[in-house]
Design an enzyme around this catalytic site. Structure first.
Site, PDB file in Angstrom:
ATOM      1  CG  HIS A 553      42.734  43.273  39.025  1.00 32.34           C
ATOM      2  ND1 HIS A 553      42.415  44.508  39.521  1.00 32.34           N
ATOM      3  CD2 HIS A 553      41.701  42.466  39.351  1.00 32.34           C
ATOM      4  CE1 HIS A 553      41.240  44.459  40.128  1.00 32.34           C
ATOM      5  NE2 HIS A 553      40.786  43.226  40.050  1.00 32.34           N
TER       6      HIS A 553
HETATM    7  C1  LIG Z   1      40.246  36.143  44.157  1.00 30.61           C
HETATM    8  C2  LIG Z   1      39.986  37.003  42.968  1.00 30.61           C
HETATM    9  C3  LIG Z   1      39.156  38.117  43.090  1.00 30.61           C
HETATM   10  C4  LIG Z   1      38.902  38.929  41.990  1.00 30.61           C
HETATM   11  N1  LIG Z   1      37.972  39.925  42.106  1.00 30.61           N
HETATM   12  C5  LIG Z   1      37.586  40.598  40.992  1.00 30.61           C
HETATM   13  C6  LIG Z   1      36.486  41.496  41.028  1.00 30.61           C
HETATM   14  O1  LIG Z   1      35.809  41.646  42.048  1.00 30.61           O
HETATM   15  N2  LIG Z   1      36.165  42.150  39.892  1.00 30.61           N
HETATM   16  C7  LIG Z   1      36.860  41.991  38.739  1.00 30.61           C
HETATM   17  O2  LIG Z   1      36.554  42.651  37.750  1.00 30.61           O
HETATM   18  N3  LIG Z   1      37.908  41.139  38.674  1.00 30.61           N
HETATM   19  C8  LIG Z   1      38.257  40.414  39.759  1.00 30.61           C
HETATM   20  N4  LIG Z   1      39.258  39.497  39.667  1.00 30.61           N
HETATM   21  C9  LIG Z   1      40.005  39.386  38.401  1.00 30.61           C
HETATM   22  C10 LIG Z   1      39.245  38.692  37.269  1.00 30.61           C
HETATM   23  O3  LIG Z   1      38.451  37.656  37.780  1.00 30.61           O
HETATM   24  C11 LIG Z   1      40.268  38.183  36.234  1.00 30.61           C
HETATM   25  O4  LIG Z   1      40.951  39.292  35.683  1.00 30.61           O
HETATM   26  C12 LIG Z   1      39.633  37.407  35.086  1.00 30.61           C
HETATM   27  O5  LIG Z   1      38.825  36.375  35.573  1.00 30.61           O
HETATM   28  C13 LIG Z   1      40.726  36.829  34.191  1.00 30.61           C
HETATM   29  O6  LIG Z   1      40.137  36.146  33.118  1.00 30.61           O
HETATM   30  P1  LIG Z   1      40.995  35.205  32.146  1.00 30.61           P
HETATM   31  O7  LIG Z   1      40.025  34.649  31.165  1.00 30.61           O
HETATM   32  O8  LIG Z   1      42.160  35.963  31.637  1.00 30.61           O
HETATM   33  O9  LIG Z   1      41.577  34.062  33.088  1.00 30.61           O
HETATM   34  P2  LIG Z   1      40.801  33.020  34.023  1.00 30.61           P
HETATM   35  O10 LIG Z   1      39.410  33.474  34.271  1.00 30.61           O
HETATM   36  O11 LIG Z   1      41.679  32.772  35.185  1.00 30.61           O
HETATM   37  O12 LIG Z   1      40.662  31.716  33.135  1.00 30.61           O
HETATM   38  C14 LIG Z   1      41.714  30.856  32.790  1.00 30.61           C
HETATM   39  C15 LIG Z   1      41.149  29.455  32.705  1.00 30.61           C
HETATM   40  O13 LIG Z   1      42.085  28.615  32.053  1.00 30.61           O
HETATM   41  C16 LIG Z   1      42.194  27.404  32.769  1.00 30.61           C
HETATM   42  N5  LIG Z   1      43.523  26.852  32.512  1.00 30.61           N
HETATM   43  C17 LIG Z   1      44.709  27.357  32.913  1.00 30.61           C
HETATM   44  N6  LIG Z   1      45.709  26.549  32.515  1.00 30.61           N
HETATM   45  C18 LIG Z   1      45.146  25.531  31.832  1.00 30.61           C
HETATM   46  C19 LIG Z   1      45.676  24.390  31.182  1.00 30.61           C
HETATM   47  N7  LIG Z   1      46.985  24.143  31.159  1.00 30.61           N
HETATM   48  N8  LIG Z   1      44.798  23.533  30.586  1.00 30.61           N
HETATM   49  C20 LIG Z   1      43.449  23.782  30.600  1.00 30.61           C
HETATM   50  N9  LIG Z   1      42.916  24.849  31.214  1.00 30.61           N
HETATM   51  C21 LIG Z   1      43.756  25.726  31.823  1.00 30.61           C
HETATM   52  C22 LIG Z   1      41.998  27.819  34.214  1.00 30.61           C
HETATM   53  O14 LIG Z   1      41.675  26.734  35.036  1.00 30.61           O
HETATM   54  C23 LIG Z   1      40.888  28.850  34.080  1.00 30.61           C
HETATM   55  O15 LIG Z   1      39.614  28.259  34.092  1.00 30.61           O
HETATM   56  C24 LIG Z   1      39.529  38.657  40.743  1.00 30.61           C
HETATM   57  C25 LIG Z   1      40.346  37.534  40.605  1.00 30.61           C
HETATM   58  C26 LIG Z   1      40.562  36.698  41.695  1.00 30.61           C
HETATM   59  C27 LIG Z   1      41.425  35.477  41.524  1.00 30.61           C
END
Ligand SMILES: Cc1cc2nc3c(=O)[nH]c(=O)nc-3n(C[C@H](O)[C@H](O)[C@H](O)COP(=O)(O)OP(=O)(O)OC[C@H]3O[C@@H](n4cnc5c(N)ncnc54)[C@H](O)[C@@H]3O)c2cc1C
Ligand SMILES: *[C@@H]1O[C@H](CO)[C@@H](O)[C@H](O)[C@H]1NC(C)=O
Length: 630
Positions: A553
């Site tokens: 997280h």
């Molecule tokens: C293994 C794992 C288990 C988890 N389990 C849970 C759970 O059970 N319940 C829960 O609530 N949360 C869980 N989480 C946490 C939750 O999934 C994250 O907090 C949330 O997905 C984050 O969202 P975000 O939009 O900030 O980032 P992300 O969802 O990571 O999205 C970022 C996106 O940007 C893209 N990106 C990055 N850099 C670039 C670039 N330079 N150019 C173009 N695209 C790019 C990435 O590829 C990705 O698709 C888990 C996370 C992981 C990894």
């Protein structure tokens, strides 16, 4: 968090890391999925990977993860706007759909495969003293790799954000956005004022349960806690996990928010498109477009209105720094011209817990690899969307409790438990030890002796850590991983709370209801903690520093705060300070981490962020008919 893996064979594992070791179960699974299940049960088709792109869009969203998919979908509701979504990874596949295979996606090409820097204070049982930090590199982002647990956090988290000067982010206001997304399929929750049923995001329980999770809930009641909806009025209590799943399949944000709008003409999605830089006009200090690499070719696209960074808590700060927005001493050191001096990459927070507790039992009710590698089980999933393969990354239940350090006068627990009907030993060392990165010495000494024995676990997780880490660039190459210093346990309170948490976990396991299973703690000591008495506070501290488990997280690295806060990177409308036409909308903006798993809060941030953009642009052009709800 990772124990679903055990219901898959090692054969399957090889195949998933992808593809074709020629072993039989994966082909069966995939053939079955596409024949019975996939198209039939998932009426929305995939987003279209758009070629060619225009040279200009109104909005460019960088990153199609938990937040970015929501933002792009919602912005495209305005027919006069066009929106480009750039995602570095590929699309989802048949394997990402299967809840129980979640852990098998780590360390594949769908994972950015990050690791923390060694500190000597945590992750000591991991190779090189470094913890793995998986992040989704796929349309849907980390919502495609995650364990699907649906947890909103505590109302005081959001009231606290508001009290820091972030008006509009109090619990009442954010509850509206949690509900806006939600389509809750649990009959007993559908009438609750805290839930909704017509959003894009499907939320429900796994259709499969072990008797142990029922015992877990009863143990909580025995200890004086209530079995309650921890996403409802109060958070303290025990509950069967709620998950972002749909008909037994993963419901990522790409599936929930992008597939239904795939035919809108004003949204273009480009996958395998890695953004390397935001282009900022140094005279006007306006973000005018982005540079990205697609199919090995560097390209540029312009934004007429705004660029929105939704690349997550590691990559959003990375891209900001690559673009000259960050701590000036650091950027100078790396050799990047400074455009705006902001505390980007500071304030890194992550939920950390203690992995490796194992409670042995005498009854064959839990997940053990040997017992679950059958074709009938696979076909039950494929045909019916039921059975153990629907387990939410293996975590069947969760609880929010108070250690002696919590503030008992309010409902603000300081510790969470994840309950899984398996432990590190249960997959005979096939996948769980790898995704942890456990050393052979630790695995062979502690867990090999109980290979394939029935065991279950509780993972105590620290809510609201006090320690703060950083994200920094290694160099100016956009394709190199940034340096992650999680800085776990730099504040001694973080260890103290977790030590209490372990002791509460053991009490839960000793509740009357667990006696029928013959539940008892596995007592082989970790090699690095041999000199402590098993079960003493010092022993647990040592164990916590060895098997420090990220709950995945990371947040906070582009902190939201008012103009008076010198550490803030974005304002309460998520606009980057000092730059026009640039927002960050993802986990990075959390000033303090929400109390619990972060996916639902990040989706909420995406919903609210999209509304802030609509308000700002539509107010100026068409009067006040798009006034904010609050
Ligand atoms: C293994 C794992 C288990 C988890 N389990 C849970 C759970 O059970 N319940 C829960 O609530 N949360 C869980 N989480 C946490 C939750 O999934 C994250 O907090 C949330 O997905 C984050 O969202 P975000 O939009 O900030 O980032 P992300 O969802 O990571 O999205 C970022 C996106 O940007 C893209 N990106 C990055 N850099 C670039 C670039 N330079 N150019 C173009 N695209 C790019 C990435 O590829 C990705 O698709 C888990 C996370 C992981 C990894
Ligand atoms: C506990 O919470 C109450 C209510 O918010 C607050 O007034 C009090 O100061 C808190 N106590 C501690 C020790 O933080």
């Amino acid at each position: 968090m990772v124990f679903s893996t055990i219901i898959v064979t090692s054969a399957l594992k090889g195949a998933i890391s992808l593809m074709g070791t020629g072993l039989w179960l994966v082909p069966l699974l995939i053939a079955g999925l596409s024949y019975y299940h996939y198209d039939q049960l998932d009426p929305e088709s995939r987003p279209i990977d758009r070629y060619p792109l225009y040279s200009n869009y109104d909005f460019i969203v960088v990153g199609g993860g938990s937040a970015g998919a929501v933002v792009a979908s919602r912005l495209s509701e305005i027919p006069d706007w066009n929106v480009l979504l750039l995602e570095a990874g590929p699309d989802e596949n048949e394997i990402t759909d299967v809840p129980s295979l979640a852990a098998y996606l780590q360390l594949t090409k769908l994972d950015w495969k990050y690791k923390t820097e060694p500190t000597g204070k945590a992750c000591l049982a991991m190779k090189g003293g470094r913890c793995n930090w998986p992040r989704g590199k796929v349309l849907g982002g980390s919502s495609v790799l995650n364990y699907m647990l649906y947890v909103r956090g505590n109302r005081y988290d959001y009231d606290h954000w508001e009290s820091l000067g972030n008006s509009g982010w109090g619990y009442k206001q954010v509850l509206y956005y949690f509900k806006k997304s939600e389509d809750n399929r649990n009959p007993y929750l559908q009438k609750s004022p805290y839930h909704a049923t017509n959003g894009y995001l499907t939320v429900q329980e796994s259709p499969w349960k072990t008797p142990l999770v029922v015992a877990f809930i009863q143990a909580g009641v025995e200890m004086g806690y209530e079995n309650r909806d921890i996403n409802g009025e109060r958070q303290t209590g025990f509950m069967i996990s709620q998950g972002t799943i749909r008909r037994g399949n993963r419901c990522s944000t790409a599936k929930a928010f992008l597939r239904p709008v795939r035919l809108r003409r004003n949204i273009h999605t480009a996958i395998n498109s890695h953004v390397t830089k935001i282009i900022i006009d140094p005279l006007t200090m306006k973000a005018i477009g982005v540079e990205f690499v697609r199919d090995g070719r560097k390209q540029m696209v312009r934004a007429r209105k705004e660029v929105i960074l939704s690349a997550g808590a590691i990559n959003s700060p990375q891209i900001l720094m690559l673009s000259g927005i960050g701590p000036k001493e650091h950027l100078r050191h790396i050799g990047i011209p400074v455009i705006e001096d902001l505390r980007v990459g500071d304030n890194l927070q992550d939920d950390v817990g203690m992995g490796g507790l194992a409670f042995l039992i005498d009854k064959p009710v839990v997940i053990v690899q040997d017992r679950f590698q059958s074709a009938p089980m696979t076909m039950h999933y494929v045909v019916n969307g039921r059975g153990p393969m629907t387990a939410l990354g293996g975590v069947e239940g969760y609880a929010f409790v108070n250690t002696k350090y919590a503030n008992y006068s309010i409902d603000y627990p300081d510790l969470q438990f994840h309950m899984a009907p398996a432990s590190i030993n249960s997959d005979a060392g096939v996948q769980v030890r790898k995704i942890f990165g456990l050393t052979d010495e630790v695995y062979n000494t502690v867990y090999r002796p109980i290979t394939n024995k029935d065991a279950w676990t509780l993972i105590p997780v620290l809510l609201r850590p006090k320690s703060r880490g950083t994200i920094r660039l290694k160099n100016s190459n956009p394709f190199h991983s940034p340096l992650i210093n999680a800085n776990y346990f730099s504040d001694p309170m973080d260890i103290a709370v977790l030590v209490e948490g372990v002791k509460i976990a053991i009490k839960i396991s000793e509740a009357k209801v667990f006696k029928q299973f013959g539940s008892r703690i596995h007592r082989i000591k970790l090699p690095g903690c041999k000199h402590f008495k098993f079960g003493s506070d010092a022993y647990w501290e040592c164990h916590i520093r060895h098997i420090s488990e990220t709950i995945y997280h990371p947040v906070g690295t582009a902190k939201m705060g008012p103009p008076t806060d010198p550490t803030a990177v974005v304002d309460p409308r998520l606009r980057v300070y000092g730059i026009t036409g640039l927002r960050v909308i993802d986990a990075s903006i959390m000033p303090t981490i929400s109390s619990g798993n972060t996916n639902a809060p990040v989706i909420m941030i995406g919903e609210k962020g999209a509304d802030l953009i609509k308000q700002d642009w539509l107010r100026s052009s068409s009067g006040n008919n798009h006034e904010s709800v609050y």
